[in-house]
Design an enzyme around this catalytic site. Structure first.
Site, PDB file in Angstrom:
ATOM      1  CB  THR A   1     -32.769 -72.354   7.620  1.00 51.55           C
ATOM      2  OG1 THR A   1     -33.071 -73.168   6.477  1.00 51.55           O
ATOM      3  CG2 THR A   1     -31.957 -71.143   7.199  1.00 51.55           C
ATOM      4  CG  HIS A   2     -35.901 -75.190  11.618  1.00 53.94           C
ATOM      5  ND1 HIS A   2     -36.904 -74.731  12.432  1.00 53.94           N
ATOM      6  CD2 HIS A   2     -34.794 -75.297  12.407  1.00 53.94           C
ATOM      7  CE1 HIS A   2     -36.442 -74.570  13.652  1.00 53.94           C
ATOM      8  NE2 HIS A   2     -35.165 -74.902  13.672  1.00 53.94           N
ATOM      9  CB  CYS A   3     -36.538 -75.150   5.053  1.00 52.72           C
ATOM     10  SG  CYS A   3     -36.196 -73.404   5.243  1.00 52.72           S
ATOM     11  CE1 TYR A   4     -33.187 -74.686   0.373  1.00 48.60           C
ATOM     12  CE2 TYR A   4     -34.214 -72.922   1.639  1.00 48.60           C
ATOM     13  CZ  TYR A   4     -34.110 -73.663   0.472  1.00 48.60           C
ATOM     14  OH  TYR A   4     -34.920 -73.369  -0.591  1.00 48.60           O
ATOM     15  N   PRO A   5     -30.742 -77.365   6.083  1.00 44.40           N
ATOM     16  CG  PRO A   5     -30.966 -79.651   6.475  1.00 44.40           C
ATOM     17  CD  PRO A   5     -31.561 -78.525   5.696  1.00 44.40           C
TER      18      PRO A   5
END
Lengths: 139, 395
Positions: B129-133
């Site tokens: 995800t954007h926050c957990y790449p």
């Protein structure tokens, strides 16, 4: 004096021979029957402890072959890793000879190697995997 | 009549003056001195059990890697853990099996290895995800480099359980051990007169918030356990005659010991875990003195035929634990050997360790925050079609 544990297999037509009697009387051996599975028209098996002079044991086993039976000397034994055991007693449910028993005084498991038939049922039944089979070299 | 409050008992514990006995020792004292005198003299009775308890597992927070990952699939030593939680939280269930080693290694072994301080291989995947790449990770963890690790067991310390046998002609491999054909054996799982909930059969002192011995650490009762069945038939002494109450337990895995948490494998059944649980029972009145003096001959269970796989399993006999512990019982005119599955030796050890903790003032008793329910029955899972509307029992 020597003591060995032997499984003897009789063909269906030989089960009428009083083998233990002959081993005791003619070969001066102490024979302790640990387990017997003998029925008409089936291969019979007899698990015994045999104790006596080495030459008598040899002669006795030769006699077993002569009458047409087979035998196998136990070369395996069960190893109990006691320090890892939790003494739950699950193995005692499957032990056919009573070698594995609970000591009622403190509910410890006890293992009497003399009574063990090395059937290996406890190895699979033990949930903690503290029973194992060791191959020996005592033939 | 009430003699002592929990607070009064704790004052004695702090002062090192509390009289603490194990549940087995209490039997002798009550026999010798009577219930009334025992209730006055004894402050606490300790109980213990060490048996296989499948409904067990642990929550773990792994900490964040750099760059971070929102773990959606997690494996610990190749055993899948549930990761449908926040980014680096997971739950490892005791009975989950290894994807490479099958039944020989499972979640219970991961838990035991963690407690032992061993390195555990952590593999996780994610969609990124954007926050957990990060999308995947492979590393090693142990109890010192993770954050929280607490055991949260939805059902432990069953208040009584059936004894098992097998009337069929085939050997059966079950969670009750190996059941020999033609009722060749009977297995049972209890610590009997030492068992926590058999010493407080109506949950008068054990409740939500009760501090306990849990896997070698101090833990707590957090809820009624799953399948809590207080409405089970009971004897005159209040002791249920079959599976009844259960407890949900929580405790810090990092403080536990592999002496009291052990992975188990049942042939052809799978993985389970032995958990050591000990619960102190404050002797607040005569009733609790009487209840904690329960003996194996006063506790009954049913011998159930496990070979019947559909419909209710038939009850072959009702027996006391004294009979089961004698080594054999009579069943259909035959003497059948019995075998335990739960370690009474370890249960005694646990009751004694807990007793020592209390005597040393290291363990204080608790007043339950809320009681365990005395009414509740266990639902069956019905296989049925969907019905329209909302089903609400209270409507």
């Amino acid at each position: 004096m020597k003591k060995i544990k032997v499984t003897m297999y009789f063909p269906a037509n030989k089960i009428a021979i009083p083998l233990a009697y002959h081993l005791i009387k003619n070969y001066n051996l102490m024979v302790n029957i640990l387990n017997a599975d003998v029925s008409l028209n089936k291969v019979g098996t007899l698990v015994v402890d045999i104790e006596g002079e080495e030459k008598d044991i040899e002669a006795g086993l030769k006699y077993v072959r002569q009458i047409g039976a087979e035998y196998a000397v136990f070369n395996k034994s069960i190893i109990w890793k006691e320090e890892s055991c939790v003494h739950c007693g699950t193995c005692t449910a499957v032990c056919p000879s009573g070698a594995l028993k609970m000591d009622k005084s403190d509910w410890s498991l006890t293992f009497d190697k003399e009574k063990c038939l090395v059937c290996e049922l406890c190895v699979k039944a033990c949930p903690l995997r503290v029973m194992s089979v060791k191959n020996g070299d005592i033939i | 009549m009430s003699y002592k409050t929990i607070e009064e008992i704790n004052e004695k514990v702090r002062a090192g003056k509390a009289v603490v006995l194990t549940a087995e020792e209490m039997i002798d004292i009550v026999e010798e001195k009577g219930v009334k005198q025992a209730a006055k003299e004894v402050d606490v009775v300790t109980t213990g059990t060490f048996g296989p308890m499948c409904s067990s597992g642990a929550f773990i927070n792994f900490g964040h890697s750099d760059p971070p990952i929102k773990m959606t699939k997690v494996w610990l030593n190749d055993v899948p853990a549930f990761a449908g939680l926040a980014a680096v939280d997971a739950y490892i269930g005791a009975t989950e099996l290894s994807e490479s080693r099958g039944m020989e290694y499972g979640g219970a072994h991961v838990i035991e290895d963690l407690i032992a301080g061993k390195d555990i291989h952590l593999v996780a995947e994610s969609y990124g995800t954007h926050c957990y790449p990060r999308k995947e990770i492979s590393t090693y963890i142990n109890k010192n480099n993770i954050n929280q690790a607490f055991m949260f067991n939805p059902r432990n310390a069953y208040q009584n359980y059936n004894a098992a046998t097998n009337s069929s002609n085939k050997i059966m491999y079950t969670y009750m051990g190996t059941l020999l054909p033609r009722c060749g054996n009977v297995t049972y799982s209890t610590s009997g007169q030492l068992s926590p909930l058999l010493n407080d059969p109506l949950y008068r002192t054990i409740g939500i918030g009760t501090r306990i011995f849990f896997g070698g650490a101090q833990g707590y009762v957090v809820w009624e356990g799953t399948q809590h069945n207080p409405e089970q038939k009971r004897g005159e002494n209040g002791v249920p005659m079959g599976p009844a109450g259960t407890l949900a337990l929580i405790g810090d895995l990092k403080q536990m010991s592999t002496k009291y948490v052990r992975a188990a494998v049942y042939q052809q059944y799978g993985v389970s875990i032995f958990i050591g649980v000990g619960i102190p029972i404050p002797i607040i009145d005569e009733d609790m003195a009487e209840k904690t003096a329960v003996r194996n001959k006063d506790i009954y269970t049913n011998v159930i035929d496990y070979s019947v796989s559909s419909g209710p399993r038939p009850v072959l006999k009702r027996v006391s634990y004294e009979e089961l512990m004698s080594g054999s019982i009579e069943l259909n005119g035959k003497t059948v050997p019995t075998a335990p599955l739960s370690s009474i030796k370890k249960a005694r050890e646990i009751a004694n360790v807990l007793k020592e903790w209390i005597l040393k003032g290291e363990f204080l008793l608790t007043q339950p925050v809320a009681s365990l329910p005395l009414t509740n029955t266990v639902n069956k899972l019905e296989i049925r079609n969907r019905t329209e509307g909302v089903q609400n029992e209270k409507d």
